[in-house]
Design an enzyme around this catalytic site. Structure first.
Site, PDB file in Angstrom:
ATOM      1  N   ARG A   1       0.823  -1.205   0.000  1.00 33.83           N
ATOM      2  CA  ARG A   1       0.000   0.000   0.000  1.00 33.83           C
ATOM      3  C   ARG A   1       0.866   1.267   0.000  1.00 33.83           C
ATOM      4  O   ARG A   1       1.843   1.359   0.733  1.00 33.83           O
ATOM      5  CB  ARG A   1      -0.868  -0.035   1.257  1.00 33.83           C
ATOM      6  CG  ARG A   1      -1.989   0.930   1.244  1.00 33.83           C
ATOM      7  CD  ARG A   1      -3.125   0.417   2.060  1.00 33.83           C
ATOM      8  NE  ARG A   1      -2.945   0.702   3.474  1.00 33.83           N
ATOM      9  CZ  ARG A   1      -3.917   0.567   4.359  1.00 33.83           C
ATOM     10  NH1 ARG A   1      -5.113   0.138   4.003  1.00 33.83           N
ATOM     11  NH2 ARG A   1      -3.696   0.823   5.623  1.00 33.83           N
TER      12      ARG A   1
ATOM     13  N   ARG B   1       0.101  -4.591  14.403  1.00 29.73           N
ATOM     14  CA  ARG B   1      -1.326  -4.267  14.226  1.00 29.73           C
ATOM     15  C   ARG B   1      -2.171  -5.534  14.218  1.00 29.73           C
ATOM     16  O   ARG B   1      -3.277  -5.554  14.741  1.00 29.73           O
ATOM     17  CB  ARG B   1      -1.537  -3.496  12.922  1.00 29.73           C
ATOM     18  CG  ARG B   1      -1.032  -2.066  13.001  1.00 29.73           C
ATOM     19  CD  ARG B   1      -0.904  -1.455  11.646  1.00 29.73           C
ATOM     20  NE  ARG B   1      -2.168  -1.019  11.085  1.00 29.73           N
ATOM     21  CZ  ARG B   1      -2.334  -0.673   9.813  1.00 29.73           C
ATOM     22  NH1 ARG B   1      -1.311  -0.710   8.986  1.00 29.73           N
ATOM     23  NH2 ARG B   1      -3.501  -0.283   9.370  1.00 29.73           N
TER      24      ARG B   1
END
Ligand code: AMP
Length: 212
Positions: free
Chosen positions: A123, A166
């Protein structure tokens, strides 16, 4: 129509939400986007949240709950909203209940860790527009071929170490919400290991909307 999109980072919640909001005439609220905006503006809240975000940890509940409540009180939310990335902890879910926000459905994106790691590490964000691209060969959307290389940057929390953290944070702090919303009979599971277009159609159908 008030929906919650639940699922790990990189599951495609934001992209699917974008595909649905126009049809459903509701707004897409991403607490990640709201926090990033606060960081960019350099607000007090942004300064407090930034170190947590950079490390891939969750920002403190009180900050995020305040931010979210303020957002859903705005007039554009009167038809409803998709909450993308909120709630992420039990106290956040309790805060929604305490504020008497009546959720119609919780869409839970199931997705394998390998797929997430691959998606997030590809990303990139445009410095100019804030638009998100994916530089993996199969990534969608690809950056335009004439886009200067230095226009794109990788978010600190999309770097491998932060991604792993995360995911751990998600399993520990957010996943318990699946059981909570299952018990309330609000949960709908979707297979997030696929292209995002069919997922949006599946959700639309489940909400009783026509798929064109
Ligand atoms: P996202 O874009 O949804 O992955 O969010 C980016 C980062 O913002 C997360 O890794 C957290 O640090 C923070 N964040 C977003 N939503 C929340 C939330 N509901 N609770 C706590 N932290 C959040």
């Amino acid at each position: 129509m008030k929906l919650i999109f639940l699922g790990p980072p990189g599951a495609g919640k934001g992209t699917v939400a974008q595909k649905l909001v126009d049809d459903l005439a509701i707004v897409h609220i991403s607490t990640g986007d709201l926090l990033r905006e606060a960081v960019k503006k350099g607000t007090e809240l942004g300064k407090k949240a930034k170190p947590h975000m950079d490390a891939g940890d969750l920002a403190p509940d009180n900050l995020v709950i305040g931010l979210l409540k303020e957002r859903i009180a705005r007039p554009d939310c009167k038809n409803g909203f998709i909450l993308d990335g909120f709630p992420r902890t039990t106290p956040q879910a309790e805060a929604l209940e305490a504020a008497q926000v009546k959720i119609d459905r919780v869409i839970n994106f199931n997705i394998a860790d390998e797929v997430i790691i691959r998606r997030l590490s590809g990303r990139r964000v445009s410095r100019k527009t804030g638009k998100i691209y994916n530089v993996n060969p199969e990534g969608i959307p690809q950056p335009p071929s004439d886009m200067p290389k230095d226009e794109l940057f990788q978010r600190d929390d999309d770097k491998p170490e932060a991604i792993r953290n995360r995911l751990m944070v998600y399993r520990k702090q957010t996943e318990p919400l699946i059981a909570c919303y299952t018990k309330k009979k609000l949960l709908m599971n979707v297979d997030g290991n696929r292209d995002l277009g069919p997922i949006a159609d599946e959700v639309k159908k489940a909400l009783g909307r026509k798929v064109t």
